[in-house]
Design an enzyme around this catalytic site. Structure first.
Site, PDB file in Angstrom:
ATOM      1  N   HIS A   1       0.855  -1.193   0.000  1.00 18.01           N
ATOM      2  CA  HIS A   1       0.000   0.000   0.000  1.00 18.01           C
ATOM      3  C   HIS A   1       0.889   1.240   0.000  1.00 18.01           C
ATOM      4  CE1 HIS A   1      -3.225   2.790   1.063  1.00 18.01           C
ATOM      5  NE2 HIS A   1      -4.043   1.832   0.676  1.00 18.01           N
TER       6      HIS A   1
ATOM      7  N   ASP B   1      -7.853  -5.398  -0.033  1.00 21.68           N
ATOM      8  CA  ASP B   1      -8.318  -6.308  -1.082  1.00 21.68           C
ATOM      9  C   ASP B   1      -7.935  -7.758  -0.835  1.00 21.68           C
ATOM     10  OD1 ASP B   1      -7.539  -3.566  -3.054  1.00 21.68           O
ATOM     11  OD2 ASP B   1      -9.553  -4.413  -2.923  1.00 21.68           O
TER      12      ASP B   1
HETATM   13  C1  SDX Z   1      -6.213  -0.136  -3.065  1.00 19.82           C
HETATM   14  O1  SDX Z   1      -4.454   4.387  -2.232  1.00 19.82           O
HETATM   15  C2  SDX Z   1      -5.408   3.770  -1.600  1.00 19.82           C
HETATM   16  O2  SDX Z   1      -5.846   4.184  -0.545  1.00 19.82           O
HETATM   17  C3  SDX Z   1      -5.981   2.578  -2.327  1.00 19.82           C
HETATM   18  C4  SDX Z   1      -6.978   1.733  -1.561  1.00 19.82           C
HETATM   19  C5  SDX Z   1      -8.282   2.468  -1.306  1.00 19.82           C
HETATM   20  O3  SDX Z   1      -8.964   2.113  -0.338  1.00 19.82           O
HETATM   21  O4  SDX Z   1      -8.646   3.321  -2.159  1.00 19.82           O
HETATM   22  O5  SDX Z   1      -6.419   1.340  -0.307  1.00 19.82           O
HETATM   23  C6  SDX Z   1      -7.365   0.475  -2.347  1.00 19.82           C
HETATM   24  O6  SDX Z   1      -5.995   0.172  -4.194  1.00 19.82           O
HETATM   25  C7  SDX Z   1      -5.318  -1.082  -2.329  1.00 19.82           C
HETATM   26  C8  SDX Z   1      -4.116  -1.596  -3.204  1.00 19.82           C
HETATM   27  C9  SDX Z   1      -4.638  -2.710  -4.116  1.00 19.82           C
HETATM   28  N1  SDX Z   1      -3.566  -3.126  -5.076  1.00 19.82           N
HETATM   29  C10 SDX Z   1      -2.918  -4.265  -4.954  1.00 19.82           C
HETATM   30  O7  SDX Z   1      -3.070  -5.054  -4.034  1.00 19.82           O
HETATM   31  C11 SDX Z   1      -1.959  -4.556  -6.122  1.00 19.82           C
HETATM   32  C12 SDX Z   1      -0.608  -5.061  -5.577  1.00 19.82           C
HETATM   33  N2  SDX Z   1       0.082  -3.998  -4.862  1.00 19.82           N
HETATM   34  C13 SDX Z   1       0.827  -3.082  -5.615  1.00 19.82           C
HETATM   35  O8  SDX Z   1       1.001  -3.166  -6.947  1.00 19.82           O
HETATM   36  C14 SDX Z   1       1.423  -1.914  -4.865  1.00 19.82           C
HETATM   37  O9  SDX Z   1       1.812  -2.347  -3.611  1.00 19.82           O
HETATM   38  C15 SDX Z   1       0.531  -0.699  -4.755  1.00 19.82           C
HETATM   39  C16 SDX Z   1      -0.021  -0.327  -6.080  1.00 19.82           C
HETATM   40  C17 SDX Z   1      -0.616  -0.987  -3.824  1.00 19.82           C
HETATM   41  C18 SDX Z   1       1.339   0.447  -4.184  1.00 19.82           C
HETATM   42  O10 SDX Z   1       2.277   0.782  -5.143  1.00 19.82           O
HETATM   43  P1  SDX Z   1       3.489   1.786  -4.820  1.00 19.82           P
HETATM   44  O11 SDX Z   1       3.274   2.507  -3.539  1.00 19.82           O
HETATM   45  O12 SDX Z   1       3.740   2.582  -6.058  1.00 19.82           O
HETATM   46  O13 SDX Z   1       4.707   0.797  -4.550  1.00 19.82           O
HETATM   47  P2  SDX Z   1       5.705   0.286  -5.676  1.00 19.82           P
HETATM   48  O14 SDX Z   1       4.931  -0.319  -6.809  1.00 19.82           O
HETATM   49  O15 SDX Z   1       6.651   1.390  -5.991  1.00 19.82           O
HETATM   50  O16 SDX Z   1       6.468  -0.891  -4.899  1.00 19.82           O
HETATM   51  C19 SDX Z   1       7.574  -0.619  -4.038  1.00 19.82           C
HETATM   52  C20 SDX Z   1       8.393  -1.903  -4.040  1.00 19.82           C
HETATM   53  C21 SDX Z   1       8.804  -2.364  -5.453  1.00 19.82           C
HETATM   54  O17 SDX Z   1       9.972  -3.164  -5.342  1.00 19.82           O
HETATM   55  P3  SDX Z   1      11.452  -2.499  -5.564  1.00 19.82           P
HETATM   56  O18 SDX Z   1      11.373  -1.622  -6.804  1.00 19.82           O
HETATM   57  O19 SDX Z   1      11.712  -1.701  -4.298  1.00 19.82           O
HETATM   58  O20 SDX Z   1      12.374  -3.679  -5.713  1.00 19.82           O
HETATM   59  O21 SDX Z   1       7.605  -2.989  -3.522  1.00 19.82           O
HETATM   60  C22 SDX Z   1       7.386  -3.965  -4.548  1.00 19.82           C
HETATM   61  C23 SDX Z   1       7.693  -3.279  -5.859  1.00 19.82           C
HETATM   62  O22 SDX Z   1       8.100  -4.222  -6.842  1.00 19.82           O
HETATM   63  N3  SDX Z   1       5.985  -4.362  -4.441  1.00 19.82           N
HETATM   64  C24 SDX Z   1       5.531  -5.599  -4.550  1.00 19.82           C
HETATM   65  C25 SDX Z   1       4.143  -5.519  -4.330  1.00 19.82           C
HETATM   66  N4  SDX Z   1       3.805  -4.250  -4.103  1.00 19.82           N
HETATM   67  C26 SDX Z   1       4.955  -3.532  -4.179  1.00 19.82           C
HETATM   68  N5  SDX Z   1       6.156  -6.757  -4.797  1.00 19.82           N
HETATM   69  C27 SDX Z   1       5.387  -7.872  -4.833  1.00 19.82           C
HETATM   70  N6  SDX Z   1       4.041  -7.869  -4.626  1.00 19.82           N
HETATM   71  C28 SDX Z   1       3.399  -6.714  -4.379  1.00 19.82           C
HETATM   72  N7  SDX Z   1       2.085  -6.719  -4.169  1.00 19.82           N
END
Ligand code: SDX
Length: 421
Positions: free
Chosen positions: A299, A356
């Site tokens: 998140h 989620d």
């Molecule tokens: C919602 O914003 C809100 O409030 C949203 C929400 C709401 O109520 O409206 O809470 C609802 O959208 C919840 C999130 C649902 N999405 C997911 O579950 C999809 C999986 N998660 C992600 O793709 C990610 O964690 C986000 C989109 C939720 C957040 O993305 P960020 O903050 O841009 O983080 P990032 O993509 O830059 O990740 C940082 C690091 C990366 O690795 P490095 O580059 O440091 O090596 O963490 C890794 C990412 O690769 N990473 C994950 C991951 N999420 C982040 N690796 C594996 N699995 C994951 N789920």
């Protein structure tokens, strides 16, 4: 007033510090460009506040979520969704007479215009219900043109969105639509419109109604998330509430946002079909080249735990037990969580289950099909979107959203006509 000083190219510029009621602080860069010719750059807006808002407070480090000052844990345990919708939109909990009137209006506005029902027949049965919800919400003003009375439009949208969702579901399974009843509540009408058939009058189960109530409350708002920011961005041009929220529904559909609840279930089903080897998928999620993410994890704001995930994880056990359902996907989810939370890759990146991760297992237990999960998220978020649209439109300082950019394309080139190239 305290200020922040920035020294650029030998020039010093001061920017006022803004502090919120919960102690959050920002420096206001409204005058930055006029003072320095510089802009800020913040892809994804991870460090940028787009507005000041009084609707929802999140403390991502402490796992705090409050709607208009009330803790999500208290609202989830004791409130009903119509009451929480009223709170978000009107900034106070309704008294008994306000709540009775609000519920009455929500029920009486549940019907969909008969001419609008014809729309549904022209969507292929394979249409994703999020596409139908988007189209129907943006079509509402065509059938209910009196746009000037905002309160009526708000009730209409809240009441009809659930009916649109239920009709979209019925059409997708080829069953006759079920009309809302004037003696049924918001929740009971939705469940009956979804699951009653001419052969089987649907018995409203208190367990199911309470589980749905909980799910809608924990989704009701979440400050400046992607879809809510889209609603504000769209509304800042003075687009109607229906148009702005239709745009928000589109933003929510993405698998990184609201579409994640459907993606989580598909991921869990994939792991089950693959022999239940959840550790293999934890390893896959750690490999950036795999293109696989642990859906429902991570998140932008919560860096210790998502309070909603804690509430829903507990509810999962309770609802499945009360319904007598054994779901292997729940065991896989719990194992995934346990392994991930002890793995450095996730711990270092502060990746925890979000709202989620468990919600889909409860929706599934309620009999809601996977492709309707994000529609359920949208129904929950509807009052939050409305509250933000209204707050933005009532803010006299609000300006049309128009971010800047840093151009990295070609510098000037002289145009040469094709016959000379
Ligand atoms: C919602 O914003 C809100 O409030 C949203 C929400 C709401 O109520 O409206 O809470 C609802 O959208 C919840 C999130 C649902 N999405 C997911 O579950 C999809 C999986 N998660 C992600 O793709 C990610 O964690 C986000 C989109 C939720 C957040 O993305 P960020 O903050 O841009 O983080 P990032 O993509 O830059 O990740 C940082 C690091 C990366 O690795 P490095 O580059 O440091 O090596 O963490 C890794 C990412 O690769 N990473 C994950 C991951 N999420 C982040 N690796 C594996 N699995 C994951 N789920």
């Amino acid at each position: 007033m305290s200020t922040a000083k920035l020294i650029l190219d030998g020039n010093e510029c001061e920017m006022p510090i803004v502090e919120g009621t919960e102690g959050e602080r920002a420096f206001d860069i409204t005058s930055l460009r006029s003072q320095t010719k510089y802009i800020t750059l913040d892809p994804g807006f991870a460090n940028t506040g787009s507005c000041q808002s009084a609707i929802t407070f999140i403390d991502g480090e402490k796992g705090i979520l409050r709607y208009r000052g009330y803790d999500i844990e208290d609202l989830a345990a004791s409130a009903r969704f119509p009451e929480v919708s009223y709170l978000l939109i009107h900034n106070h909990l309704p008294d008994q007479s306000e709540l009775t009137e609000w519920r009455r209006k929500l029920t009486l506005n549940s019907l969909i215009h008969e001419s609008m029902l014809n729309f549904f027949d022209h969507f292929p049965p394979t249409s994703h219900p999020m596409s139908i919800l988007t189209a129907m919400v943006s079509a509402l003003p065509a059938f209910y043109p009196d746009m000037e009375d905002e309160d009526t439009n708000i009730i209409r949208l809240l009441a009809k969105a659930k009916s649109i969702a239920a009709v979209a579901y019925k059409k997708s399974i080829g069953e006759p639509i079920v009309y809302p009843r004037s003696d049924y509540s918001y929740m009971a009408n939705f469940l009956r419109m979804m699951f009653a058939t001419p052969a089987e009058p649907y018995e409203i189960s208190e367990v199911i109604e309470n589980a749905l109530n909980l799910l809608l409350i924990v989704h009701a708002d979440h400050e400046q998330n992607c879809s809510t920011s889209t609603v504000r961005m769209t509304g800042s041009s003075q687009a109607s509430m229906y148009a702005s929220i239709s745009a928000g529904i589109c933003a929510l559909s993405g698998p990184l946002h609201g579409g994640a609840n459907q993606a989580v279930l598909e991921m869990l089903e994939r792991i089950l079909e693959d022999g239940g080897d959840y550790k293999k998928y934890v390893e896959l999620a750690k490999d950036r080249d795999s293109g696989f993410r642990l859906m429902g994890f991570g998140h932008r704001v919560y860096k210790n735990f998502d309070p909603r995930a804690r509430i829903l994880k507990k509810a999962c056990d309770e609802v499945l037990k009360e319904l007598g359902i054994e779901d292997p996907l729940l065991d896989i989810a719990k194992n995934l969580e346990e392994v991930a939370l002890s793995d450095d890759f996730f711990v270092q990146r502060k990746l925890y289950p979000n709202v989620d991760f468990y919600s889909g297992i409860i929706y599934r237990a309620l009999g809601i099909p996977t492709n309707m999960f994000t529609v359920m998220f949208a129904l929950g978020r509807m009052p939050g979107w409305i509250a933000h649209w209204r707050e933005m439109r009532q803010d006299p300082t609000n300006r049309i959203y128009r971010p800047r950019q840093i151009y990295i394309g070609e510098t000037h080139r002289k145009f040469v006509p094709v016959w000379e190239r």
